[in-house]
Write a protein that holds these residues in place. Structure first.
Motif, mmCIF file in Angstrom:
data_model
loop_
_atom_site.group_PDB
_atom_site.id
_atom_site.type_symbol
_atom_site.label_atom_id
_atom_site.label_comp_id
_atom_site.label_asym_id
_atom_site.label_seq_id
_atom_site.Cartn_x
_atom_site.Cartn_y
_atom_site.Cartn_z
ATOM 1 N N VAL A 1 0.821 -1.211 0.000
ATOM 2 C CA VAL A 1 0.000 0.000 0.000
ATOM 3 C C VAL A 1 0.861 1.270 0.000
ATOM 4 N N PHE A 2 1.857 1.287 0.896
ATOM 5 C CA PHE A 2 2.653 2.505 1.040
ATOM 6 C C PHE A 2 3.462 2.818 -0.231
ATOM 7 N N PRO A 3 4.255 1.840 -0.752
ATOM 8 C CA PRO A 3 4.986 2.158 -1.999
ATOM 9 C C PRO A 3 4.060 2.463 -3.166
ATOM 10 N N LEU A 4 2.887 1.811 -3.190
ATOM 11 C CA LEU A 4 1.935 2.075 -4.273
ATOM 12 C C LEU A 4 1.424 3.514 -4.178
ATOM 13 N N GLY A 5 1.096 3.926 -2.947
ATOM 14 C CA GLY A 5 0.640 5.294 -2.722
ATOM 15 C C GLY A 5 1.692 6.307 -3.135
ATOM 16 N N LYS A 6 2.950 6.003 -2.769
ATOM 17 C CA LYS A 6 4.061 6.904 -3.122
ATOM 18 C C LYS A 6 4.224 6.981 -4.634
ATOM 19 N N TYR A 7 4.072 5.814 -5.277
ATOM 20 C CA TYR A 7 4.226 5.774 -6.736
ATOM 21 C C TYR A 7 3.098 6.570 -7.393
ATOM 22 N N LEU A 8 1.852 6.331 -6.909
ATOM 23 C CA LEU A 8 0.699 7.028 -7.496
ATOM 24 C C LEU A 8 0.819 8.543 -7.307
ATOM 25 N N GLU A 9 1.484 8.911 -6.208
ATOM 26 C CA GLU A 9 1.671 10.340 -5.935
ATOM 27 C C GLU A 9 2.512 11.000 -7.034
ATOM 28 N N THR A 10 3.440 10.195 -7.603
ATOM 29 C CA THR A 10 4.270 10.755 -8.679
ATOM 30 C C THR A 10 3.501 10.789 -10.008
ATOM 31 N N VAL A 11 2.527 9.898 -10.137
ATOM 32 C CA VAL A 11 1.742 9.844 -11.389
ATOM 33 C C VAL A 11 0.588 10.854 -11.324
ATOM 34 N N ILE A 12 -0.203 10.722 -10.225
ATOM 35 C CA ILE A 12 -1.322 11.660 -10.038
ATOM 36 C C ILE A 12 -0.822 12.706 -9.046
ATOM 37 N N VAL A 13 -0.496 13.849 -9.533
ATOM 38 C CA VAL A 13 0.094 14.843 -8.634
ATOM 39 C C VAL A 13 -1.012 15.469 -7.779
ATOM 40 N N SER A 14 -1.170 14.918 -6.599
ATOM 41 C CA SER A 14 -2.144 15.445 -5.646
ATOM 42 C C SER A 14 -1.606 15.165 -4.253
ATOM 43 N N ARG A 15 -1.830 16.079 -3.341
ATOM 44 C CA ARG A 15 -1.296 15.885 -1.986
ATOM 45 C C ARG A 15 -2.048 14.782 -1.233
ATOM 46 N N ASN A 16 -3.207 14.403 -1.760
ATOM 47 C CA ASN A 16 -4.017 13.397 -1.063
ATOM 48 C C ASN A 16 -3.843 11.970 -1.592
ATOM 49 N N THR A 17 -2.994 11.779 -2.577
ATOM 50 C CA THR A 17 -2.916 10.463 -3.220
ATOM 51 C C THR A 17 -2.495 9.369 -2.247
ATOM 52 N N LEU A 18 -1.425 9.618 -1.483
ATOM 53 C CA LEU A 18 -0.939 8.570 -0.555
ATOM 54 C C LEU A 18 -1.993 8.232 0.506
ATOM 55 N N PRO A 19 -2.525 9.249 1.253
ATOM 56 C CA PRO A 19 -3.571 8.891 2.232
ATOM 57 C C PRO A 19 -4.785 8.251 1.575
#
Lengths: 111, 205
Positions: B157-175
């Protein structure tokens, strides 16, 4: 040839006498089921047995009484939160009878 | 019936006590505990404030889980004291997460003290390894293979969230990723509970 025939007959007679010596108290499907499910735990209550064996209350109660009378299981009746609670436990005698039955059946069925 | 058959029966009896979805509920609550503070902190809340906001939610959910277990599940399943062998296995299960957390803290301290190693540990490794070890141990000691899958999901979950944060630039992606997974687990828990309630009825004495 005759000797072999006699040996075969003797084996069949032995097996038949083994069948006759099977503990009938354990052999009944309902009681066998109760003993099996009690043998895999230290103790369990009536609801546990009811769920696992699929027996009805009446059937469970009747078979538990027979096993209790034979000294195979120990039954403790108590009240918990003002509700009756029945705890059941396999006695040493019951465990031995169950294991003896298993061994005999294995031998008979040649497993 | 030989010993292996009896072991199978014992395993079946034991796992039947976990079919009401409690493991899934606890996993969901654990992920909420990770996801909600991460979300609050992104809206300007401090660490303590985020924890104070999250704690009551987790507590309420835990109380609900315990009440359901006490008043709904136990009366339907009955009570059992397992054999000493099984109880020993369960006590070993408690030791594994404690040792993992202690080892994690020691390794974390060593790595964070060393500047050249800091980037390796401070990143995502503990978030991946700890769930995999803890869930792996639980899967082994509880004889439940589905927990290996849960460990892998929670670990990713955590690495996926971090990865998605780089793809979908939003401050809420990881949470959002963590919370989405938490709600999936809570949803699975509810499905398990409903299935359990349909299968087991409270016996009439």
């Amino acid at each position: 040839m005759k000797e072999l025939e006699n040996q075969g007959k003797k084996q069949t007679t032995d097996s038949l006498s083994e069948i006759m010596n099977i503990d009938r108290l354990v052999h009944s499907p309902a009681r066998l089921s109760i003993l099996t499910y009690l043998s895999v735990v230290e103790e369990g209550d009536a609801v546990y047995l009811l769920n696992q064996t699929g027996l009805t209350w009446g059937n469970l109660s009747a078979n538990v009484t027979r096993l209790q009378e034979a000294g195979y299981i120990e039954v403790v009746k108590e009240f918990k939160d003002k509700k009756p609670h029945t705890l059941l436990k396999l006695t040493d005698r019951g465990r031995k009878a169950f294991q003896g039955y298993q061994n005999k059946m294995k031998k008979l069925l040649d497993i | 019936m030989d010993t292996s058959d009896q072991k199978q029966i014992e395993r079946r009896v034991f796992t039947s006590f976990f079919q009401a979805g409690f493991i899934e509920a606890f996993t969901g609550i654990f992920l909420l505990q990770l996801g909600l503070p991460a979300l609050f902190s992104r809206y300007g809340f401090g660490d303590w404030e985020s924890a104070l906001l999250t704690l009551p939610i987790a507590l309420i959910l835990l109380i609900v889980v315990f009440l359901v277990r006490r008043f709904v599940v136990t009366p339907r399943l009955g009570k059992v004291k397992f054999l000493p062998e099984r109880r020993r296995k369960l006590s070993k299960l408690i030791i594994v997460p404690i040792l993992t957390l202690i080892a994690g803290a020691i390794v974390g301290y060593i790595f964070t003290e060393n500047d050249s190693l800091r980037h390796i540990f401070v990143g995502q490794i503990p978030f991946i390894l700890i769930p995999i070890i803890v869930f792996g141990a639980a899967a082994y000691f509880l004889d439940m293979k589905r927990l290996y899958v849960y460990g892998a999901i929670v670990g990713l979950v955590f690495p996926l969230g971090k990865y998605l944060e780089t793809v979908i630039v939003s401050r809420n992606t990881l949470p959002a990723t963590i919370l989405f997974t938490a709600f999936v687990f809570l949803g699975i828990a509810i499905v398990f509970l409903v299935t359990f309630l349909r299968k087991y009825h409270e016996p009439e004495v």
